[in-house]
Scaffold this motif. Structure first.
Motif, mmCIF file in Angstrom:
data_model
loop_
_atom_site.group_PDB
_atom_site.id
_atom_site.type_symbol
_atom_site.label_atom_id
_atom_site.label_comp_id
_atom_site.label_asym_id
_atom_site.label_seq_id
_atom_site.Cartn_x
_atom_site.Cartn_y
_atom_site.Cartn_z
ATOM 1 N N ASN A 262 -0.542 20.816 -13.646
ATOM 2 C CA ASN A 262 -1.269 20.552 -12.401
ATOM 3 C C ASN A 262 -2.772 20.617 -12.702
ATOM 4 N N PRO A 263 -3.318 19.573 -13.327
ATOM 5 C CA PRO A 263 -4.702 19.611 -13.833
ATOM 6 C C PRO A 263 -5.769 19.826 -12.764
ATOM 7 N N ASP A 264 -5.499 19.503 -11.510
ATOM 8 C CA ASP A 264 -6.501 19.632 -10.454
ATOM 9 C C ASP A 264 -6.543 21.028 -9.837
ATOM 10 N N GLN A 265 -5.621 21.889 -10.225
ATOM 11 C CA GLN A 265 -5.586 23.239 -9.681
ATOM 12 C C GLN A 265 -6.755 24.074 -10.206
ATOM 13 N N PHE A 289 -26.048 20.461 -6.997
ATOM 14 C CA PHE A 289 -26.598 20.468 -8.360
ATOM 15 C C PHE A 289 -26.004 21.659 -9.097
ATOM 16 N N ILE A 290 -25.427 21.400 -10.269
ATOM 17 C CA ILE A 290 -24.753 22.448 -11.044
ATOM 18 C C ILE A 290 -25.375 22.544 -12.425
ATOM 19 N N VAL A 291 -25.637 23.773 -12.861
ATOM 20 C CA VAL A 291 -26.101 24.018 -14.226
ATOM 21 C C VAL A 291 -24.942 24.648 -14.996
ATOM 22 N N GLY A 292 -24.365 23.900 -15.920
ATOM 23 C CA GLY A 292 -23.221 24.372 -16.692
ATOM 24 C C GLY A 292 -21.953 23.648 -16.283
ATOM 25 N N HIS A 293 -21.354 22.925 -17.214
ATOM 26 C CA HIS A 293 -20.211 22.060 -16.892
ATOM 27 C C HIS A 293 -18.868 22.700 -17.214
ATOM 28 N N GLY A 294 -18.752 23.381 -18.358
ATOM 29 C CA GLY A 294 -17.471 23.950 -18.762
ATOM 30 C C GLY A 294 -16.416 22.878 -18.921
ATOM 31 N N ILE A 295 -15.206 23.133 -18.407
ATOM 32 C CA ILE A 295 -14.143 22.132 -18.499
ATOM 33 C C ILE A 295 -14.238 21.115 -17.365
ATOM 34 N N GLY A 296 -15.140 21.363 -16.417
ATOM 35 C CA GLY A 296 -15.355 20.395 -15.348
ATOM 36 C C GLY A 296 -14.461 20.556 -14.138
ATOM 37 N N SER A 297 -13.725 21.671 -14.021
ATOM 38 C CA SER A 297 -12.789 21.828 -12.902
ATOM 39 C C SER A 297 -13.514 21.915 -11.563
ATOM 40 N N ILE A 298 -14.603 22.697 -11.512
ATOM 41 C CA ILE A 298 -15.347 22.827 -10.253
ATOM 42 C C ILE A 298 -16.088 21.529 -9.950
ATOM 43 N N LYS A 300 -15.202 18.551 -10.824
ATOM 44 C CA LYS A 300 -14.200 17.576 -10.368
ATOM 45 C C LYS A 300 -13.805 17.835 -8.912
ATOM 46 N N LYS A 301 -13.725 19.115 -8.542
ATOM 47 C CA LYS A 301 -13.362 19.471 -7.170
ATOM 48 C C LYS A 301 -14.415 18.977 -6.180
ATOM 49 N N PHE A 302 -15.696 19.193 -6.511
ATOM 50 C CA PHE A 302 -16.770 18.689 -5.653
ATOM 51 C C PHE A 302 -16.731 17.156 -5.564
ATOM 52 N N GLU A 303 -16.478 16.526 -6.702
ATOM 53 C CA GLU A 303 -16.453 15.058 -6.728
ATOM 54 C C GLU A 303 -15.337 14.506 -5.857
ATOM 55 N N THR A 304 -14.160 15.109 -5.948
ATOM 56 C CA THR A 304 -13.023 14.611 -5.172
ATOM 57 C C THR A 304 -13.218 14.820 -3.674
ATOM 58 N N GLU A 305 -14.098 15.765 -3.311
ATOM 59 C CA GLU A 305 -14.401 15.999 -1.898
ATOM 60 C C GLU A 305 -15.499 15.069 -1.394
ATOM 61 N N GLY A 306 -15.951 14.164 -2.240
ATOM 62 C CA GLY A 306 -16.930 13.177 -1.825
ATOM 63 C C GLY A 306 -18.372 13.642 -1.876
ATOM 64 N N LYS A 307 -18.631 14.783 -2.537
ATOM 65 C CA LYS A 307 -20.004 15.260 -2.663
ATOM 66 C C LYS A 307 -20.750 14.440 -3.716
ATOM 67 N N GLU A 324 -11.678 14.896 -23.164
ATOM 68 C CA GLU A 324 -10.549 14.696 -24.068
ATOM 69 C C GLU A 324 -9.377 15.624 -23.766
ATOM 70 N N TYR A 325 -9.680 16.881 -23.388
ATOM 71 C CA TYR A 325 -8.614 17.880 -23.290
ATOM 72 C C TYR A 325 -8.401 18.432 -21.884
ATOM 73 N N PHE A 326 -9.346 18.184 -20.944
ATOM 74 C CA PHE A 326 -9.220 18.787 -19.618
ATOM 75 C C PHE A 326 -9.301 17.754 -18.488
ATOM 76 N N GLN A 327 -9.158 16.484 -18.846
ATOM 77 C CA GLN A 327 -8.994 15.397 -17.884
ATOM 78 C C GLN A 327 -10.158 15.273 -16.905
ATOM 79 N N TYR A 328 -11.375 15.548 -17.388
ATOM 80 C CA TYR A 328 -12.539 15.263 -16.557
ATOM 81 C C TYR A 328 -12.944 13.810 -16.785
ATOM 82 N N ASN A 329 -13.013 13.030 -15.704
ATOM 83 C CA ASN A 329 -13.308 11.601 -15.822
ATOM 84 C C ASN A 329 -14.533 11.170 -15.027
ATOM 85 N N GLY A 330 -15.275 12.130 -14.509
ATOM 86 C CA GLY A 330 -16.418 11.792 -13.677
ATOM 87 C C GLY A 330 -17.642 11.379 -14.482
#
Length: 466
Positions: A262-265, A289-298, A300-307, A324-330
């Protein structure tokens, strides 16, 4: 012959500086990457070089200096190749020491002997280079060759070798380069018999073996300009799930975690808390505006909410790994320093979220100063919120106290939330120019933090920031 001397002076000096550039990759995951770390590294290298120059000068005056020189090359290669092994064997035992003492012991264990041996080679080479003719011109060329090697060792290792392979392989490459110099010097000499010349090949191969001898659950390992990056997977039979993790060389501190099924969890507690706090205090946000990307889960969450999201990430390898490994496509991420990118940002944000670390637990110094928080205030809308994820203890933590006071010196309203009463944990700072309501998130409680010293760009006495 003198050309071979020049070549070896370049190579040996290259290796010395190359090793110095690898030091923080081995030291930082355990003891941090601070000005104290670099001060200790430079000090140990300078002491080792000073002793090595004296020792090498004495050896150069001996009749059997050539045999000793051959041994110095071989033993140097041996000790360099074992640096990753020594680190894995002894660093877990150094965790109980203070940062400064542990760093000192760690640097000495890894680098003191190799640096001393390599430094001993330099005066021997220089004396050989002066045997037929002594002149200022030749002395200048010999020293210039060594200086050129030092420059190349710093630049090439930092910008070309380290970013494109893992740190153990960097060690192998340095050993191989030293072997080239060794081969150039001794391949025609009786002292360097062909059988003897074959021995270093095993030494060259060893760190490559060590680099590939990674536990089966590690699916990716690389060393970037900024981090020693691992991605690994573990099964959770209780929840019938498989989880993928991102760490910066220290499995005790996780930079990101994804449920493969469940990659979006939002798996980690801190990511759930950040999301809930952002909705609690700025549910109508449009620009983030975010400083620090990590695996991109947060992200991606903001992006999917239309922010409309903009993310500053200093390490391009982290972004590549997230894709490559955490399915961030933004496409929200900009590579560069967070403070610089924020300073250049024209659009004001509803939320600024600071989630950047220079190793595993330390926020970069220039992102927690009064001057930086003034910058965030100027980039927020009037009712905007600054959200900071910090790791520390609610009580008796000098950094957390100082972070609270520094935020309070810029923002009139500051709140701190955490999940536990005691112990090290994720602590969430919210700051705004408008009043902050009481939180209704049941699992989080507002904490009372003692005041500390305000952190300035030009002045902080906090060791963990320096």
């Amino acid at each position: 012959m003198r050309k071979v001397i020049y070549l070896n002076l370049v190579i040996v000096s290259f290796i010395i500086m190359g090793l110095e550039m690898t030091a923080t990759r081995f030291i930082a995951p355990t003891f941090g990457n601070t000005v104290y770390t670099w001060g200790i590294i430079i000090t140990v290298f300078l002491i080792g070089s000073s002793i090595g120059y004296v020792l090498g000068g004495w050896i150069a005056d001996q009749n059997e200096y050539l045999k000793i020189l051959l041994v110095l090359y071989l033993v140097s290669m041996f000790f360099i190749s074992f640096i990753p092994v020594v680190k894995d064997m002894f660093f877990p035992l150094l965790n109980s020491f203070s940062s400064e003492f542990g760093t000192s012991l760690g640097v000495i264990l890894l680098y003191f002997i190799p640096n001393l041996l390599l430094s001993s080679i330099i005066p021997i080479l220089m004396k050989v280079g002066l045997e037929n003719e002594i002149s200022g011109t030749i002395i200048g060329k010999l020293h210039s060759s060594s200086a050129i090697g030092s420059v190349l060792g710093t630049v090439v290792t930092t910008f070309w070798i380290i970013p494109y392979t893992n740190i153990n392989s960097v060690i192998s490459i340095l050993v191989f380069i030293l072997f080239i110099g060794f081969l150039a010097y001794f391949h025609k000499n009786k002292v360097g018999h062909r059988t003897m010349l074959l021995l270093p090949i095993l030494i060259v191969i060893f760190p490559f073996y060590s680099a590939n001898n990674i536990k089966p659950n590690v699916i990716y390992h690389s060393t970037s300009l900024y981090h020693d990056i691992y991605v690994y997977e573990l099964n959770d039979e209780k929840n019938d799930s498989r989880y993928r993790y991102l760490t910066f060389g220290n499995k005790d501190t996780i930079q990101g975690k994804m449920n493969v099924n469940n990659p979006d969890q939002l798996v980690l507690n801190y990511s759930q808390d950040i999301w809930d706090l952002s909705n609690e205090y700025k549910d109508n946000s449009k620009n983030v505006f975010i400083v620090g990307h990590g695996i991109g889960s947060i992200v991606k969450k903001f992006e999917t909410e239309g922010k409309k999201v903009k993310v500053a990430e200093i390490d391009k390898t982290v972004l590549e790994v997230s894709r490559e490994y955490f399915q961030y496509n933004g496409n929200s991420v900009i590579i560069g320093d967070g403070r610089k990118i924020l300073n250049d940002e024209k659009m004001k944000s509803d939320i600024i979220f600071l989630d950047a670390y220079n190793n595993t637990t330390q926020i970069p110094f220039h992102l927690v100063t009064k001057e930086f928080f003034k910058l965030t205030e100027s980039k927020l809308k009037q009712d905007g919120v600054l959200l900071v994820n910090a790791i520390g203890k609610p009580k008796g933590d000098e950094f957390i106290n100082s972070l609270y006071s520094t935020l309070g010196s810029v923002y009139p309203y500051v709140k701190i939330f955490g999940r536990l009463e005691q112990g090290q944990q994720n602590l969430y700072f919210l700051a705004s120019n408008t009043p902050l309501k009481e939180s209704e998130i049941e699992r989080l409680r507002e904490l009372r933090i003692a005041k500390g010293e305000v952190i300035l760009d030009t002045d902080t006495k906090l060791k963990e920031l320096n």
